[in-house]
Design a protein around this motif. Structure first.
Motif, PDB file in Angstrom:
ATOM      1  N   VAL A 139       0.813  -1.365   0.074  1.00  0.00           N
ATOM      2  CA  VAL A 139       0.005   0.126  -0.043  1.00  0.00           C
ATOM      3  C   VAL A 139       0.944   1.103   0.078  1.00  0.00           C
ATOM      4  O   VAL A 139       1.820   1.343   0.889  1.00  0.00           O
ATOM      5  CB  VAL A 139      -0.869  -0.038   1.298  1.00  0.00           C
ATOM      6  CG1 VAL A 139      -1.966   1.217   1.194  1.00  0.00           C
ATOM      7  CG2 VAL A 139      -1.974  -1.316   1.273  1.00  0.00           C
ATOM      8  N   SER A 141       1.032   4.468   1.253  1.00  0.00           N
ATOM      9  CA  SER A 141       0.439   5.025   2.208  1.00  0.00           C
ATOM     10  C   SER A 141       0.999   5.167   3.811  1.00  0.00           C
ATOM     11  O   SER A 141       1.639   4.046   3.801  1.00  0.00           O
ATOM     12  CB  SER A 141      -1.060   4.707   2.529  1.00  0.00           C
ATOM     13  OG  SER A 141      -1.875   5.159   3.639  1.00  0.00           O
ATOM     14  N   SER A 144      -1.604   1.175   6.576  1.00  0.00           N
ATOM     15  CA  SER A 144      -2.038   0.108   5.767  1.00  0.00           C
ATOM     16  C   SER A 144      -3.512  -0.025   5.359  1.00  0.00           C
ATOM     17  O   SER A 144      -3.826  -0.451   4.561  1.00  0.00           O
ATOM     18  CB  SER A 144      -1.652  -1.113   6.662  1.00  0.00           C
ATOM     19  OG  SER A 144      -2.282  -1.170   7.810  1.00  0.00           O
ATOM     20  N   VAL A 146      -5.542   2.590   4.909  1.00  0.00           N
ATOM     21  CA  VAL A 146      -5.983   3.773   3.954  1.00  0.00           C
ATOM     22  C   VAL A 146      -4.999   3.937   2.844  1.00  0.00           C
ATOM     23  O   VAL A 146      -3.800   4.171   3.104  1.00  0.00           O
ATOM     24  CB  VAL A 146      -6.350   5.018   4.590  1.00  0.00           C
ATOM     25  CG1 VAL A 146      -7.007   6.274   3.602  1.00  0.00           C
ATOM     26  CG2 VAL A 146      -7.342   4.918   5.432  1.00  0.00           C
ATOM     27  N   GLY A 147      -5.154   4.000   1.550  1.00  0.00           N
ATOM     28  CA  GLY A 147      -4.095   4.054   0.735  1.00  0.00           C
ATOM     29  C   GLY A 147      -4.310   3.764  -0.820  1.00  0.00           C
ATOM     30  O   GLY A 147      -5.526   2.587  -0.804  1.00  0.00           O
ATOM     31  N   ASN A 149      -3.684   0.685  -3.351  1.00  0.00           N
ATOM     32  CA  ASN A 149      -3.155  -0.830  -2.947  1.00  0.00           C
ATOM     33  C   ASN A 149      -2.408  -1.073  -4.308  1.00  0.00           C
ATOM     34  O   ASN A 149      -2.644  -0.798  -5.587  1.00  0.00           O
ATOM     35  CB  ASN A 149      -4.192  -1.607  -2.997  1.00  0.00           C
ATOM     36  CG  ASN A 149      -4.911  -1.809  -1.678  1.00  0.00           C
ATOM     37  OD1 ASN A 149      -4.365  -1.436  -0.636  1.00  0.00           O
ATOM     38  ND2 ASN A 149      -6.397  -1.763  -1.784  1.00  0.00           N
ATOM     39  N   HIS A 177       7.679  11.360  -1.518  1.00  0.00           N
ATOM     40  CA  HIS A 177       6.358  10.715  -1.470  1.00  0.00           C
ATOM     41  C   HIS A 177       6.366   9.438  -1.203  1.00  0.00           C
ATOM     42  O   HIS A 177       7.037   8.617  -1.408  1.00  0.00           O
ATOM     43  CB  HIS A 177       5.746  11.076  -2.869  1.00  0.00           C
ATOM     44  CG  HIS A 177       5.284  12.600  -3.182  1.00  0.00           C
ATOM     45  ND1 HIS A 177       5.329  13.220  -4.253  1.00  0.00           N
ATOM     46  CD2 HIS A 177       5.245  13.740  -2.249  1.00  0.00           C
ATOM     47  CE1 HIS A 177       5.250  14.479  -4.192  1.00  0.00           C
ATOM     48  NE2 HIS A 177       5.352  14.778  -2.915  1.00  0.00           N
ATOM     49  N   TYR A 178       5.013   9.159  -0.727  1.00  0.00           N
ATOM     50  CA  TYR A 178       4.960   7.540  -0.437  1.00  0.00           C
ATOM     51  C   TYR A 178       5.012   6.696  -1.368  1.00  0.00           C
ATOM     52  O   TYR A 178       5.285   5.647  -1.105  1.00  0.00           O
ATOM     53  CB  TYR A 178       3.646   7.552   0.440  1.00  0.00           C
ATOM     54  CG  TYR A 178       3.542   8.143   1.686  1.00  0.00           C
ATOM     55  CD1 TYR A 178       3.904   7.781   2.893  1.00  0.00           C
ATOM     56  CD2 TYR A 178       2.666   9.535   1.765  1.00  0.00           C
ATOM     57  CE1 TYR A 178       3.883   8.316   4.093  1.00  0.00           C
ATOM     58  CE2 TYR A 178       2.728  10.334   2.946  1.00  0.00           C
ATOM     59  CZ  TYR A 178       3.273   9.584   4.265  1.00  0.00           C
ATOM     60  OH  TYR A 178       3.272  10.304   5.140  1.00  0.00           O
ATOM     61  N   ASP A 179       4.790   6.850  -2.432  1.00  0.00           N
ATOM     62  CA  ASP A 179       5.067   5.809  -3.376  1.00  0.00           C
ATOM     63  C   ASP A 179       6.627   5.442  -4.096  1.00  0.00           C
ATOM     64  O   ASP A 179       6.813   4.953  -4.889  1.00  0.00           O
ATOM     65  CB  ASP A 179       4.179   5.899  -4.620  1.00  0.00           C
ATOM     66  CG  ASP A 179       4.473   7.464  -5.407  1.00  0.00           C
ATOM     67  OD1 ASP A 179       4.636   8.488  -4.939  1.00  0.00           O
ATOM     68  OD2 ASP A 179       4.229   7.468  -6.793  1.00  0.00           O
ATOM     69  N   ASP A 182       9.344   4.618   1.129  1.00  0.00           N
ATOM     70  CA  ASP A 182       8.358   3.770   1.849  1.00  0.00           C
ATOM     71  C   ASP A 182       9.012   3.382   3.452  1.00  0.00           C
ATOM     72  O   ASP A 182      10.081   2.661   3.376  1.00  0.00           O
ATOM     73  CB  ASP A 182       8.024   2.568   1.123  1.00  0.00           C
ATOM     74  CG  ASP A 182       7.083   1.817   1.957  1.00  0.00           C
ATOM     75  OD1 ASP A 182       6.061   2.059   2.404  1.00  0.00           O
ATOM     76  OD2 ASP A 182       7.281   0.556   2.026  1.00  0.00           O
ATOM     77  N   ARG A 243       5.154  14.648   3.007  1.00  0.00           N
ATOM     78  CA  ARG A 243       4.480  13.407   3.738  1.00  0.00           C
ATOM     79  C   ARG A 243       3.069  13.875   4.373  1.00  0.00           C
ATOM     80  O   ARG A 243       2.631  12.991   4.594  1.00  0.00           O
ATOM     81  CB  ARG A 243       5.525  12.541   4.462  1.00  0.00           C
ATOM     82  CG  ARG A 243       6.541  12.075   3.544  1.00  0.00           C
ATOM     83  CD  ARG A 243       7.787  11.305   4.383  1.00  0.00           C
ATOM     84  NE  ARG A 243       7.114  10.069   4.885  1.00  0.00           N
ATOM     85  CZ  ARG A 243       7.031   8.706   3.948  1.00  0.00           C
ATOM     86  NH1 ARG A 243       7.702   8.974   2.562  1.00  0.00           N
ATOM     87  NH2 ARG A 243       6.768   7.896   4.435  1.00  0.00           N
ATOM     88  N   ASP A 244       3.093  14.998   4.730  1.00  0.00           N
ATOM     89  CA  ASP A 244       1.815  15.455   5.219  1.00  0.00           C
ATOM     90  C   ASP A 244       1.412  16.948   4.737  1.00  0.00           C
ATOM     91  O   ASP A 244       2.276  17.628   4.262  1.00  0.00           O
ATOM     92  CB  ASP A 244       1.792  15.262   6.714  1.00  0.00           C
ATOM     93  CG  ASP A 244       2.812  16.171   7.462  1.00  0.00           C
ATOM     94  OD1 ASP A 244       2.874  17.379   7.175  1.00  0.00           O
ATOM     95  OD2 ASP A 244       3.766  15.387   7.855  1.00  0.00           O
TER      96      ASP A 244
END
Length: 381
Positions: A139, A141, A144, A146-147, A149, A177-179, A182, A243-244
């Motif tokens: 995920v 995000s 786990s 919310v995000g 998949n 960024h989250y993608d 991680d 990230r926020d």
């Protein structure tokens, strides 16, 4: 009297709503401060150092050319057009066929490249093992539940990759960024990694996650360093970070140049098209292989992601001999068919006589011999 009672009731409802909003925001901030996945913040001393940089203004990093995260609404077509409607095949119709990683090839003395989906790669160069943006989690995000998949694969290679990964000489991160950066992947791989190279400010995330400061090197655009015989340089991209909602553009973003004795490699990171590509080509080209972002595009954010045709042009700008399209094959982050980017890139590359390869996820490309192969359309299943 009745009217007065109504007004009092409305005031109470408004007050209760306001208090609930305050409590929600306070809870969100507390959660972000407690959960390490959100990362850390650059120190005050670091921020003071950044203030002297030309690409840092009023507490935020900026792009080399004016860049908007979202296009002006007046420049976007009506929401009634076909582009704005939900397209078909945004997600694969079934499990994507993938290749089991051939660790014998990876661990040989040959320079090689293994795609791990999206923008994640394992690069073997001069007998060194480098991981690029190793987002290997299911995920994209900080949490786990919310995000976005990850796609289903025909084999559970992600778990095997992290378990069977050989010792890694360095991890290179393009932005936070989250993608791309991680938390779970970094923590799981930490014991196997000797060093981390990140853009300015991103080291704060790693330090919060338990990475020793001496294992981290932060670079600004156009800065380079020597590492175990390799030249590693951070170069500009046209994008952003955060990230926020409270950390937008407080860390830098970019692409990476990796120069070995036999092969010169460039990965663009995320970003829109711009004059920086020509500058990178002039400074460090030609490149034997380029990894160019050209997916997750949308009319609403044309400045910060490229369409496939722009990705092919970017490869030409940086003087790339062979290119590979990235930023697809793992997550649906935009309103286009999941395999549209590679189809468009192949068509454009053919018209422009650009050599492009599209190996399966998990397949290893030997850089000294395989750069004319991989003609099959594995994504048509």
């Amino acid at each position: 009297m009745i009217e007065k009672a109504k007004k009092i009731k409305l005031r109470k409802i408004a007050l209760h709503s306001f208090l609930l909003l305050v409590l929600f925001c306070a809870g969100l901030i507390l959660f972000m401060n407690i959960d390490p996945a959100f990362g850390g913040d650059p120190t005050s001393e670091q921020k003071e150092t950044y203030e002297r940089l030309s690409n840092y203004v009023d507490g935020h990093f900026i792009n080399e050319v004016p860049t908007s995260m979202f296009a002006d609404s007046s420049e976007i077509s009506s929401t009634n057009d076909s582009y704005a409607s939900e397209v078909i095949d945004r997600d694969p119709s079934g499990s994507i066929p993938v290749s089991t990683v051939n660790w014998k090839h990876v661990n040989s003395e040959n320079d090689s490249l293994t795609w791990l989906g999206h923008s994640a790669f394992l690069l073997s160069i001069d007998s060194k093992k480098l991981l690029l943006d190793p987002m290997l989690s299911p995920v994209a995000s900080p949490v786990s539940f919310v995000g976005i998949n990850r796609y289903g694969y025909s084999k559970d290679i992600m778990l095997n990759i992290t378990n069977e990964m050989p010792p890694i000489d360095a991890v290179l991160i393009t932005h936070d960024h989250y993608d791309h950066l991680d938390y779970k992947s970094i923590v799981k791989l930490n014991s196997k990694v000797s060093h981390f190279f990140v853009p300015l400010g991103c080291g704060a995330h790693l330090i919060r996650w338990g990475i020793p400061e001496e294992k981290i090197t932060e670079l600004n655009w156009w800065e380079e360093t020597e590492y175990q015989g390799l030249t590693v340089a951070l170069v500009p991209s046209r994008h952003g970070s955060g990230r926020d909602p409270f950390s937008i553009d407080t860390t830098l973003w970019g692409g990476w140049v990796i120069l070995g004795s036999k092969n010169r490699v460039y990965t663009s990171g995320d970003g829109g098209y711009g004059p920086h590509f020509e500058g990178i080509g002039n400074q460090y080209g030609p490149f034997d292989i380029t990894l160019i972002e050209g997916a997750q595009y949308d009319r609403r954010w044309p400045d910060i992601h490229m369409v496939p045709e722009q990705a092919v042009q970017a490869n030409l700008d940086v003087n790339g001999e062979t290119m590979m399209l990235m930023h697809w094959g793992a997550f649906t982050l935009a309103n286009h068919a999941w395999n549209e980017p590679i189809e468009r890139a192949l068509e454009e590359a053919n018209e422009r006589e650009v050599n492009i390869i599209a190996p399966m996820i998990g397949e290893t490309v030997l850089l000294d011999s395989d750069l004319q192969k991989f003609p099959t359309s594995w994504w048509d299943f």
